[in-house]
Design a protein around this motif. Structure first.
Motif, PDB file in Angstrom:
ATOM      1  N   GLU A   1      50.030  45.583  32.298  1.00  0.00           N
ATOM      2  CA  GLU A   1      49.748  44.150  32.267  1.00  0.00           C
ATOM      3  C   GLU A   1      49.270  43.729  30.871  1.00  0.00           C
ATOM      4  O   GLU A   1      49.700  42.705  30.336  1.00  0.00           O
ATOM      5  CB  GLU A   1      48.683  43.796  33.303  1.00  0.00           C
ATOM      6  CG  GLU A   1      49.149  43.873  34.751  1.00  0.00           C
ATOM      7  CD  GLU A   1      49.131  45.285  35.317  1.00  0.00           C
ATOM      8  OE1 GLU A   1      49.403  45.433  36.514  1.00  0.00           O
ATOM      9  OE2 GLU A   1      48.843  46.242  34.552  1.00  0.00           O
TER      10      GLU A   1
ATOM     11  N   TYR B   1      41.364  45.186  39.070  1.00  0.00           N
ATOM     12  CA  TYR B   1      42.193  44.257  39.842  1.00  0.00           C
ATOM     13  C   TYR B   1      41.610  42.847  39.785  1.00  0.00           C
ATOM     14  O   TYR B   1      42.331  41.867  39.551  1.00  0.00           O
ATOM     15  CB  TYR B   1      42.282  44.719  41.303  1.00  0.00           C
ATOM     16  CG  TYR B   1      42.957  43.717  42.199  1.00  0.00           C
ATOM     17  CD1 TYR B   1      44.350  43.627  42.248  1.00  0.00           C
ATOM     18  CD2 TYR B   1      42.204  42.839  42.986  1.00  0.00           C
ATOM     19  CE1 TYR B   1      44.977  42.684  43.068  1.00  0.00           C
ATOM     20  CE2 TYR B   1      42.816  41.908  43.803  1.00  0.00           C
ATOM     21  CZ  TYR B   1      44.208  41.835  43.835  1.00  0.00           C
ATOM     22  OH  TYR B   1      44.814  40.904  44.637  1.00  0.00           O
ATOM     23  N   GLN B   2      40.285  42.720  39.981  1.00  0.00           N
ATOM     24  CA  GLN B   2      39.663  41.400  39.940  1.00  0.00           C
ATOM     25  C   GLN B   2      39.752  40.797  38.540  1.00  0.00           C
ATOM     26  O   GLN B   2      39.999  39.599  38.382  1.00  0.00           O
ATOM     27  CB  GLN B   2      38.204  41.505  40.377  1.00  0.00           C
ATOM     28  CG  GLN B   2      38.023  41.731  41.871  1.00  0.00           C
ATOM     29  CD  GLN B   2      36.560  41.905  42.231  1.00  0.00           C
ATOM     30  OE1 GLN B   2      35.995  42.978  42.097  1.00  0.00           O
ATOM     31  NE2 GLN B   2      35.934  40.836  42.682  1.00  0.00           N
TER      32      GLN B   2
ATOM     33  N   LYS C   1      45.246  48.979  33.841  1.00  0.00           N
ATOM     34  CA  LYS C   1      46.024  47.759  33.614  1.00  0.00           C
ATOM     35  C   LYS C   1      46.760  47.805  32.272  1.00  0.00           C
ATOM     36  O   LYS C   1      46.917  46.774  31.609  1.00  0.00           O
ATOM     37  CB  LYS C   1      45.098  46.536  33.677  1.00  0.00           C
ATOM     38  CG  LYS C   1      44.554  46.255  35.081  1.00  0.00           C
ATOM     39  CD  LYS C   1      45.675  45.845  36.033  1.00  0.00           C
ATOM     40  CE  LYS C   1      45.169  45.575  37.425  1.00  0.00           C
ATOM     41  NZ  LYS C   1      46.264  45.162  38.357  1.00  0.00           N
TER      42      LYS C   1
ATOM     43  N   ASP D   1      42.027  41.281  36.277  1.00  0.00           N
ATOM     44  CA  ASP D   1      43.389  40.815  36.035  1.00  0.00           C
ATOM     45  C   ASP D   1      43.681  39.546  36.825  1.00  0.00           C
ATOM     46  O   ASP D   1      44.406  38.666  36.356  1.00  0.00           O
ATOM     47  CB  ASP D   1      44.387  41.916  36.409  1.00  0.00           C
ATOM     48  CG  ASP D   1      45.805  41.597  35.964  1.00  0.00           C
ATOM     49  OD1 ASP D   1      45.974  41.026  34.859  1.00  0.00           O
ATOM     50  OD2 ASP D   1      46.755  41.915  36.706  1.00  0.00           O
ATOM     51  N   ASN D   2      43.108  39.417  38.000  1.00  0.00           N
ATOM     52  CA  ASN D   2      43.315  38.219  38.810  1.00  0.00           C
ATOM     53  C   ASN D   2      42.743  36.979  38.109  1.00  0.00           C
ATOM     54  O   ASN D   2      43.388  35.924  38.062  1.00  0.00           O
ATOM     55  CB  ASN D   2      42.656  38.383  40.176  1.00  0.00           C
ATOM     56  CG  ASN D   2      42.852  37.172  41.069  1.00  0.00           C
ATOM     57  OD1 ASN D   2      43.965  36.734  41.317  1.00  0.00           O
ATOM     58  ND2 ASN D   2      41.756  36.616  41.552  1.00  0.00           N
ATOM     59  N   TYR D   3      41.556  37.113  37.528  1.00  0.00           N
ATOM     60  CA  TYR D   3      40.974  35.994  36.790  1.00  0.00           C
ATOM     61  C   TYR D   3      41.825  35.647  35.562  1.00  0.00           C
ATOM     62  O   TYR D   3      42.013  34.471  35.233  1.00  0.00           O
ATOM     63  CB  TYR D   3      39.557  36.334  36.352  1.00  0.00           C
ATOM     64  CG  TYR D   3      38.569  36.431  37.486  1.00  0.00           C
ATOM     65  CD1 TYR D   3      38.378  35.373  38.369  1.00  0.00           C
ATOM     66  CD2 TYR D   3      37.799  37.584  37.670  1.00  0.00           C
ATOM     67  CE1 TYR D   3      37.468  35.458  39.416  1.00  0.00           C
ATOM     68  CE2 TYR D   3      36.890  37.681  38.710  1.00  0.00           C
ATOM     69  CZ  TYR D   3      36.737  36.623  39.587  1.00  0.00           C
ATOM     70  OH  TYR D   3      35.837  36.711  40.617  1.00  0.00           O
TER      71      TYR D   3
ATOM     72  N   GLU E   1      45.041  36.110  35.222  1.00  0.00           N
ATOM     73  CA  GLU E   1      46.256  35.436  35.695  1.00  0.00           C
ATOM     74  C   GLU E   1      45.986  33.952  35.934  1.00  0.00           C
ATOM     75  O   GLU E   1      46.833  33.095  35.631  1.00  0.00           O
ATOM     76  CB  GLU E   1      46.751  36.098  36.980  1.00  0.00           C
ATOM     77  CG  GLU E   1      47.396  37.469  36.765  1.00  0.00           C
ATOM     78  CD  GLU E   1      47.862  38.081  38.071  1.00  0.00           C
ATOM     79  OE1 GLU E   1      47.616  37.480  39.144  1.00  0.00           O
ATOM     80  OE2 GLU E   1      48.478  39.169  38.025  1.00  0.00           O
ATOM     81  N   GLN E   2      44.818  33.638  36.483  1.00  0.00           N
ATOM     82  CA  GLN E   2      44.465  32.227  36.696  1.00  0.00           C
ATOM     83  C   GLN E   2      44.397  31.475  35.363  1.00  0.00           C
ATOM     84  O   GLN E   2      44.835  30.327  35.261  1.00  0.00           O
ATOM     85  CB  GLN E   2      43.119  32.135  37.415  1.00  0.00           C
ATOM     86  CG  GLN E   2      43.139  32.646  38.846  1.00  0.00           C
ATOM     87  CD  GLN E   2      41.769  32.539  39.498  1.00  0.00           C
ATOM     88  OE1 GLN E   2      41.154  31.461  39.508  1.00  0.00           O
ATOM     89  NE2 GLN E   2      41.269  33.635  40.029  1.00  0.00           N
TER      90      GLN E   2
END
Length: 370
Positions: free
Chosen positions: A180, A136-137, A177, A139-141, A143-144
């Motif tokens: 994604e 999750y983390q 993921k 993928d969050n980076y 996305e940024q």
């Protein structure tokens, strides 16, 4: 992966220092010891990178001594932290956390100096994504990173970042993921097919990853199509062999065998044989292998075994005339080993430009995890 203005691998911020000389003359002319220590440490780091020896130790000293010179909020400190993170060798939780924290430090510095949405933070974000403690983390980076790329008015840059994001997720978090990663990849692949020349590095990378996704879903025909695209590019555009072409041929052997198309696989066995010289002193590596079944009666009693076999690799890369040279554990292991090896494929030996038969050996070990 980085836009043109970033220079992080072995260089510091170009606005302050030269990536190759690091303003060593200016530093040497100054009187205080920390600057001289750093100047020498960075020279040693560059030399270590060039020689590919003791890079981690040199990168650590350059980072710690550079931080003493530039302070904790300077771009150069951030770039030295990234260099150090990239130089760390080994695996394990502690080393992963160390790399992550260095990238996090670099991101904090660069975001403070240039803004959270600046291209300067992209390398640090990729580093955090690569060593994040959770999918999750990560993928969050990523996305940024995509959000930052989309502010640059450069569609190819966006596609490149999506390809890198897909590659990272597929490598480290495909089980969590997958969707994604697949979405990033398909978006990048669509852009490349419409906007970059056929056979570009980007398209080849996308084809490889698309083939991996297709093979993972047992869509072998789709994977084969992508890999054949790569082979065709090299056949039509290059007069020399390339490791990517070799990899594509190797994967095609396995995929065709999975489809029961041995004749098609043979073409690629021969292509590999022509690219890679046969080494008499080296055990041949199978291009396609079937794992032997663990004999049920042996597994029941948790018995181990091993079998050394000798066989002929014929002119098409098929295994012929396998025989047991030695074994431990009983005949059940021998039968299982022979049944598996008879399905293996190799690149045949070439002499004077023609395939010839050759003898090779292999040892199969049967072990129960305890």
């Amino acid at each position: 992966m980085k836009p043109q203005q970033l220079a992080l691998f072995v260089g510091l911020s170009l606005s302050a220092l030269s990536a190759t000389t690091l303003s060593t003359q200016a530093l040497a002319s100054q009187a205080n010891d920390p600057q001289r220590v750093f100047s020498q440490a960075y020279k040693n780091y560059l030399a270590a990178v060039k020689a590919d020896e003791n890079v981690q130790q040199a990168a650590e000293l350059a980072y710690t001594s550079g931080k003493a010179v530039y302070g904790k909020n300077d771009d150069n400190t951030a770039n030295l932290a990234i260099n150090y993170a990239k130089a760390i060798n080994g695996y394990g939780t502690e080393l992963t956390e160390q790399r992550f924290n260095l990238y996090k430090e670099a991101h904090t510095i660069l975001a403070g100096n240039h803004g959270e949405q600046s291209v300067e933070v992209i390398d640090a974000l990729f580093g955090q994504a690569n060593y994040a403690p959770s999918a999750y983390q990560a993928d969050n980076y990523l996305e940024q990173i995509i959000e930052i790329a989309e502010t640059q008015n450069n569609p190819k840059f966006v596609a490149d970042m999506k390809l890198e994001a897909a590659t990272l997720l597929a490598k480290k978090h495909s089980h969590k993921k997958y969707r994604e990663a697949k979405n990033y990849l398909e978006a990048a692949d669509e852009y490349y097919r419409e906007n970059v020349p056929n056979g570009s590095v980007e398209q080849i990378k996308a084809d490889f990853l698309m083939a991996s996704f297709a093979e993972g879903r047992k869509r072998y025909s789709q994977a084969i199509e992508r890999l054949n695209n790569i082979v065709t590019v090299f056949d039509e555009n290059l007069s020399f062999d390339h490791s990517a072409e070799l990899t594509a041929h190797s994967r095609l052997v396995s995929l065709y065998e999975k489809q029961g198309k041995s004749d098609e696989a043979t073409k690629h066995c021969l292509a590999i044989a022509q690219m890679v010289p046969w080494k008499e002193s080296q055990q041949q590596t199978p291009l396609y292998r079937v794992h032997p079944e663990y004999p049920k009666n042996k597994a029941r009693f948790r018995s181990d075994g091993s079998v050394v076999m000798e066989f002929e690799v014929d002119t098409a890369g098929f295994v012929k005339n396998p025989k047991v040279l030695s074994s431990e554990g009983g005949s059940a292991f021998e039968k299982s080993a022979q049944a598996a090896i008879e399905q293996w494929r190799y690149a045949p030996k070439f002499e004077d430009g023609k395939p010839v038969s050759a003898v090779t050996q292999v040892q199969l070990d049967f072990k129960i995890n305890r």
